[in-house]
Design an enzyme around this catalytic site. Sequence first.
Site, PDB file in Angstrom:
ATOM      1  N   ASN A 153       0.874  -1.177   0.000  1.00 19.87           N
ATOM      2  CA  ASN A 153       0.000   0.000   0.000  1.00 19.87           C
ATOM      3  C   ASN A 153       0.910   1.225   0.000  1.00 19.87           C
ATOM      4  O   ASN A 153       1.483   1.574   1.030  1.00 19.87           O
ATOM      5  CB  ASN A 153      -0.892  -0.029   1.249  1.00 19.87           C
ATOM      6  CG  ASN A 153      -1.738   1.231   1.377  1.00 19.87           C
ATOM      7  OD1 ASN A 153      -1.767   2.063   0.458  1.00 19.87           O
ATOM      8  ND2 ASN A 153      -2.418   1.386   2.511  1.00 19.87           N
TER       9      ASN A 153
ATOM     10  N   LYS B 259       0.212   4.221  -0.250  1.00 22.12           N
ATOM     11  CA  LYS B 259      -0.417   5.416   0.346  1.00 22.12           C
ATOM     12  C   LYS B 259      -0.174   6.628  -0.575  1.00 22.12           C
ATOM     13  O   LYS B 259      -0.112   6.462  -1.790  1.00 22.12           O
ATOM     14  CB  LYS B 259       0.075   5.624   1.780  1.00 22.12           C
ATOM     15  CG  LYS B 259      -0.096   4.330   2.608  1.00 22.12           C
ATOM     16  CD  LYS B 259       0.039   4.524   4.084  1.00 22.12           C
ATOM     17  CE  LYS B 259      -0.153   3.184   4.790  1.00 22.12           C
ATOM     18  NZ  LYS B 259      -0.116   3.250   6.237  1.00 22.12           N
TER      19      LYS B 259
ATOM     20  N   HIS C 104      -9.419   1.148   5.000  1.00 19.80           N
ATOM     21  CA  HIS C 104      -8.133   1.317   5.683  1.00 19.80           C
ATOM     22  C   HIS C 104      -8.339   2.240   6.883  1.00 19.80           C
ATOM     23  O   HIS C 104      -9.159   3.164   6.823  1.00 19.80           O
ATOM     24  CB  HIS C 104      -7.097   1.908   4.717  1.00 19.80           C
ATOM     25  CG  HIS C 104      -5.717   1.882   5.284  1.00 19.80           C
ATOM     26  ND1 HIS C 104      -5.287   2.821   6.187  1.00 19.80           N
ATOM     27  CD2 HIS C 104      -4.696   1.000   5.116  1.00 19.80           C
ATOM     28  CE1 HIS C 104      -4.041   2.514   6.547  1.00 19.80           C
ATOM     29  NE2 HIS C 104      -3.663   1.422   5.902  1.00 19.80           N
TER      30      HIS C 104
ATOM     31  N   GLU D 269      -6.748   4.666   7.920  1.00 20.10           N
ATOM     32  CA  GLU D 269      -6.593   6.090   7.604  1.00 20.10           C
ATOM     33  C   GLU D 269      -7.855   6.639   6.938  1.00 20.10           C
ATOM     34  O   GLU D 269      -8.229   7.790   7.146  1.00 20.10           O
ATOM     35  CB  GLU D 269      -5.348   6.287   6.712  1.00 20.10           C
ATOM     36  CG  GLU D 269      -4.064   6.116   7.527  1.00 20.10           C
ATOM     37  CD  GLU D 269      -2.896   5.492   6.775  1.00 20.10           C
ATOM     38  OE1 GLU D 269      -2.880   5.534   5.541  1.00 20.10           O
ATOM     39  OE2 GLU D 269      -2.002   4.940   7.442  1.00 20.10           O
TER      40      GLU D 269
ATOM     41  N   GLU E 250      -5.140  -4.913  10.521  1.00 18.14           N
ATOM     42  CA  GLU E 250      -4.114  -3.894  10.728  1.00 18.14           C
ATOM     43  C   GLU E 250      -4.396  -3.167  12.036  1.00 18.14           C
ATOM     44  O   GLU E 250      -5.226  -2.249  12.073  1.00 18.14           O
ATOM     45  CB  GLU E 250      -4.132  -2.880   9.581  1.00 18.14           C
ATOM     46  CG  GLU E 250      -3.865  -3.479   8.228  1.00 18.14           C
ATOM     47  CD  GLU E 250      -3.310  -2.436   7.254  1.00 18.14           C
ATOM     48  OE1 GLU E 250      -2.194  -2.646   6.774  1.00 18.14           O
ATOM     49  OE2 GLU E 250      -3.965  -1.411   7.013  1.00 18.14           O
TER      50      GLU E 250
ATOM     51  N   GLY F 282       2.622   2.400  10.720  1.00 21.97           N
ATOM     52  CA  GLY F 282       3.563   3.513  10.550  1.00 21.97           C
ATOM     53  C   GLY F 282       4.276   3.907  11.826  1.00 21.97           C
ATOM     54  O   GLY F 282       4.909   4.959  11.887  1.00 21.97           O
TER      55      GLY F 282
ATOM     56  N   SER G  14       3.601  -2.084  10.255  1.00 23.99           N
ATOM     57  CA  SER G  14       5.055  -2.144  10.435  1.00 23.99           C
ATOM     58  C   SER G  14       5.640  -3.510  10.098  1.00 23.99           C
ATOM     59  O   SER G  14       6.624  -3.931  10.710  1.00 23.99           O
ATOM     60  CB  SER G  14       5.451  -1.701  11.847  1.00 23.99           C
ATOM     61  OG  SER G  14       5.039  -0.357  12.063  1.00 23.99           O
TER      62      SER G  14
END
Length: 254
Positions: A9, A11, A95, A97, A167, A173, A212
């Site tokens: 991904n 991003k 996701h 985010e 996730e 991150g 991560s």
Amino acid sequence: MRKTIVAGNWKMNGTSESIRDLLAGLTAGAKDSAGVITLVCPPAVYISQVKQWLGSAPISVGAQNVCEQPKGAFTGENSLAMLQDLGCEYVILGHSERRSLFGETDLLVAEKFAAAKEAGIVPVLCVGETLGQREAGQTIEVVGAQVAAVIDRVGINGLSDAVIAYEPVWAIGTGLTATPEQAQEVHAAIRKQLAQNDEVIAEQLSILYGGSMNAGNAAELLAQTDIDGGLIGGASLKADEFLTICAAAADSRK
Ligand code: 13P
């Protein structure tokens, strides 16, 4: 045996130049391993170019998001028909985010999931708990509700041939990774929830871990019974690192 999927991904990262470099590295090292799917999910504006640069390399392309509406006055959005047009095979949905920064709810994610299935694009449904939820002992409940919202919308048969990515939000991150045991526990709970609805679908559905994941920790995560691949952010932007994870995924099937 379930498919193993290693998905990058990207991003909102990259330029034509950096993407060309990254793809040069990936196509030079990508191996066609039986049962392993390598997938990259660039920003939508680069999908066309990425497809072209990949040529016949054994790497699939997906999008990071899509609009649930078929077409019309939805400024800034991309439709499933557009993704199909570009040859996208997968789409990441829900996701964390998108959920936290763009207000996507379980219901909206379920609508997107339904639309993707209808269009024949494989949804990669992301689920995961925040640190506060984990510390409050709510992980299984939160993840279960995110999965249930989709089952409620499309029925269990709608999950056949789909992909789920667990996730944990606190691992994305941050450099903090769920331990293999923590990840396995949640993956097993997701599979159990699916099995309560349909054992065959539960058994064949690939559940990826994201948060991560990198070249150093991929092998031990991928060795877990219910971890069928990875959804990788930062480490997918470096060809060597991503290819090392792909190699670990191929090894995990031996
Ligand atoms: P990182 O691998 O950078 O933690 O990102 C994970 C992720 O969000 C993939 O979708």
